[in-house]
Write an enzyme that holds these catalytic residues in place. Structure first.
Site, PDB file in Angstrom:
ATOM      1  N   ARG A 127       0.813  -1.230   0.000  1.00 36.16           N
ATOM      2  CA  ARG A 127       0.000   0.000   0.000  1.00 36.16           C
ATOM      3  C   ARG A 127       0.842   1.274   0.000  1.00 36.16           C
ATOM      4  NH1 ARG A 127      -3.002  -2.969   3.760  1.00 36.16           N
ATOM      5  NH2 ARG A 127      -4.825  -3.895   2.786  1.00 36.16           N
ATOM      6  N   LYS A 149       3.479  11.742 -10.769  1.00 37.08           N
ATOM      7  CA  LYS A 149       2.639  10.952 -11.675  1.00 37.08           C
ATOM      8  C   LYS A 149       3.372   9.651 -11.985  1.00 37.08           C
ATOM      9  CE  LYS A 149      -0.196  14.352 -14.097  1.00 37.08           C
ATOM     10  NZ  LYS A 149      -0.503  14.999 -15.392  1.00 37.08           N
ATOM     11  N   GLU A 191      10.764  20.030 -23.866  1.00 33.70           N
ATOM     12  CA  GLU A 191      10.062  20.329 -22.606  1.00 33.70           C
ATOM     13  C   GLU A 191      10.702  21.530 -21.903  1.00 33.70           C
ATOM     14  OE1 GLU A 191       7.261  18.807 -21.513  1.00 33.70           O
ATOM     15  OE2 GLU A 191       7.206  16.935 -22.645  1.00 33.70           O
ATOM     16  N   LYS A 235       8.575  23.262 -12.736  1.00 35.42           N
ATOM     17  CA  LYS A 235       7.718  22.100 -12.470  1.00 35.42           C
ATOM     18  C   LYS A 235       7.322  22.063 -10.989  1.00 35.42           C
ATOM     19  CE  LYS A 235       5.936  17.915 -13.394  1.00 35.42           C
ATOM     20  NZ  LYS A 235       5.854  16.765 -14.249  1.00 35.42           N
ATOM     21  N   GLU A 245      -3.712  18.005 -10.342  1.00 31.61           N
ATOM     22  CA  GLU A 245      -4.206  18.535 -11.617  1.00 31.61           C
ATOM     23  C   GLU A 245      -5.688  18.909 -11.573  1.00 31.61           C
ATOM     24  OE1 GLU A 245      -2.360  16.722 -15.041  1.00 31.61           O
ATOM     25  OE2 GLU A 245      -3.831  17.608 -16.386  1.00 31.61           O
ATOM     26  N   ARG A 249      -2.035  22.769 -13.014  1.00 31.69           N
ATOM     27  CA  ARG A 249      -1.081  21.768 -13.516  1.00 31.69           C
ATOM     28  C   ARG A 249      -1.296  21.454 -14.999  1.00 31.69           C
ATOM     29  NH1 ARG A 249       1.408  16.579 -10.293  1.00 31.69           N
ATOM     30  NH2 ARG A 249       2.542  15.707 -12.044  1.00 31.69           N
ATOM     31  N   ASN A 253       0.708  20.769 -19.954  1.00 32.42           N
ATOM     32  CA  ASN A 253       0.349  20.072 -21.194  1.00 32.42           C
ATOM     33  C   ASN A 253       0.416  20.984 -22.416  1.00 32.42           C
ATOM     34  OD1 ASN A 253      -0.103  17.594 -19.957  1.00 32.42           O
ATOM     35  ND2 ASN A 253      -2.162  18.204 -19.346  1.00 32.42           N
ATOM     36  N   HIS A 256       0.928  19.573 -25.846  1.00 33.53           N
ATOM     37  CA  HIS A 256       0.669  18.139 -25.743  1.00 33.53           C
ATOM     38  C   HIS A 256      -0.643  17.726 -26.406  1.00 33.53           C
ATOM     39  CE1 HIS A 256       4.013  18.417 -23.043  1.00 33.53           C
ATOM     40  NE2 HIS A 256       3.966  17.155 -22.687  1.00 33.53           N
ATOM     41  N   HIS A 260       0.135  14.770 -28.556  1.00 35.75           N
ATOM     42  CA  HIS A 260      -0.347  13.410 -28.278  1.00 35.75           C
ATOM     43  C   HIS A 260      -1.028  12.802 -29.494  1.00 35.75           C
ATOM     44  CE1 HIS A 260      -0.431  13.875 -23.642  1.00 35.75           C
ATOM     45  NE2 HIS A 260       0.617  13.177 -24.021  1.00 35.75           N
ATOM     46  N   HIS A 273       8.253  11.593 -28.110  1.00 36.74           N
ATOM     47  CA  HIS A 273       7.361  12.474 -27.355  1.00 36.74           C
ATOM     48  C   HIS A 273       7.780  13.954 -27.460  1.00 36.74           C
ATOM     49  CE1 HIS A 273       4.585  13.810 -24.288  1.00 36.74           C
ATOM     50  NE2 HIS A 273       5.581  14.353 -23.614  1.00 36.74           N
TER      51      HIS A 273
HETATM   52  N1  GLY Z   1       3.943  15.772 -17.273  1.00 44.32           N
HETATM   53  C1  GLY Z   1       2.836  16.542 -16.861  1.00 44.32           C
HETATM   54  C2  GLY Z   1       2.605  16.541 -15.401  1.00 44.32           C
HETATM   55  O1  GLY Z   1       3.437  16.065 -14.669  1.00 44.32           O
HETATM   56  O2  GLY Z   1       1.591  16.999 -14.950  1.00 44.32           O
END
Ligand code: GLY
Length: 372
Positions: A127, A149, A191, A235, A245, A249, A253, A256, A260, A273
């Site tokens: 957990r 993430k 990026e 970041k 998000e 956040r 993107n 993106h 994407h 990417h």
């Molecule tokens: N790569 C986008 C984020 O971490 O929200």
């Protein structure tokens, strides 16, 4: 050179260390401080891939063992196609064989694939146990390793399975970039340029002043350090204001939405990417100009920076416009039938909008088709 970037999340604050030869200090930083991040004597499962491990594994194992940790290794095959639950099973098998406990930790040594998978395995094993991120690609350094993430791909889509699980520590050693293929370095630079546009105009100016950005060896140590620290700071700023998000956040993107769609239509082959994001940034910039949100001269500066980095700025030949438009409408950022875009308003500031008509989208994409 060494910089520490705090990520001040209320439930679990942590630090990003950007330091030359940082991988040799990993153990000291984990045990150091008033309360060790991972207790001395604990077990650590180091997860990596064979190529990265060959370059840096011994140094990382030595750095961790010499301060008293018991280290075991789990190597997974390299590549996005192995970012699956099957690979996670292999990490669980190693965790079981090594008797990892609640106070043990996993250490991810690799690019975004290794980082995301190790983070997910750590989020779910018993957990949730601690994870330490040691990113080895520029993309993972400035993006994936920070913000928690984690996850794997599902046959039906990228990153469909995952969890938020913040690391205890992120260690970025700029020197490991010397073994990164040039194309992957450029993908990471996409990026970095993104952070210049969405958050940090000083970073954008620094990149503009650089003679070359297309290969690691042409970027000075000082500039690389600034690129890493400023990108990580951007970041960290965004993530610490909006961990899950709910709003802000989403600005990460930028580029993106179209990126994407390009990646998935190309079946993740022929364009990586970062390259897809570069194409998406050009498109978002052109849309913003069309909507009178952004000045044409700023769009031209963004384009010049991407070209200086030898990143693609046109829609790849062979990708049909109608297919691209259709894919955009099925992107996961579509809400109530409208595509959400992050559009620039100045250098260092963007906004989220769904007010881009299909006509504007189509005509901008038409101007970006590669001439063959
Ligand atoms: N790569 C986008 C984020 O971490 O929200």
């Amino acid at each position: 050179m060494k910089s520490i970037i705090p990520v001040p999340l209320p439930r679990q604050p942590y630090e990003v260390m950007v330091a030359t030869d940082g991988i040799d200090h990993l153990g000291t930083w984990l045990v150091g401080g008033e309360t060790p991040l991972v207790k001395p004597g604990q077990k650590l499962l180091l997860v990596s891939n064979p190529a990265i491990f060959k370059h840096y594994g011994d140094r990382v194992v030595a750095a961790l063992s010499q301060v008293g940790y018991a280290v075991e290794t789990c190597l997974l095959p390299a590549g996005e196609r192995y970012k699956t639950l099957k690979s996670i099973q292999k990490i669980y098998a190693a965790a079981l064989a090594f008797h990892l406990e609640r106070k043990s930790a996993m250490v991810a040594l690799g690019g975004g694939v290794i980082g995301d998978m190790t983070g997910f395995a750590a989020a779910t094993w018993l957990r949730g146990i601690s994870v330490v991120q040691v990113p080895t690609s520029l993309l993972a350094m400035v993006d994936a390793s920070i913000g928690g993430k984690t996850g794997v791909n599902h046959p039906q889509g990228k990153n469909l399975i995952g969890a938020f699980h913040q690391p205890r520590l992120v260690v970025i050693d700029p020197l490991v970039l010397k073994t990164l293929p040039a194309r992957e370095f450029r993908a990471g630079m996409a990026e970095v340029i993104k952070y210049g546009v969405i958050w940090d105009k000083q970073l954008f100016a620094m990149l503009e002043a650089a003679p070359r950005l297309d290969q690691y060896r042409y970027v000075s140590d000082e500039l690389l350090h600034a690129i890493l620290t400023r990108s990580c700071q951007a970041k960290a700023d965004v993530v610490s204001q909006d961990e899950k998000e709910a709003g802000l956040r989403a600005i990460l993107n930028y580029g993106h939405t179209i990126g994407h769609a390009v990646e998935s239509l190309m079946h993740y082959r022929g364009v990586n990417h970062g390259e897809a994001v570069a194409i998406g940034m050009v498109a978002a910039g052109a849309i913003a100009v069309r909507l009178n949100l952004w000045d044409q001269s700023l769009a031209a500066r963004q384009l010049a920076l991407l070209q200086k980095t030898s990143l693609p700025t046109q829609i790849p030949a062979g990708l049909a416009l109608d297919d691209l438009l259709r894919a955009l409408l099925s992107d996961k950022k579509v809400e109530a039938g409208r595509v959400n875009f992050i559009l620039p308003e100045s250098l260092g500031r963007v906004r989220l909008t769904d007010a881009v008509s299909d006509d504007v989208l189509r005509s901008v994409l038409m101007t970006m088709q590669a001439t063959v």
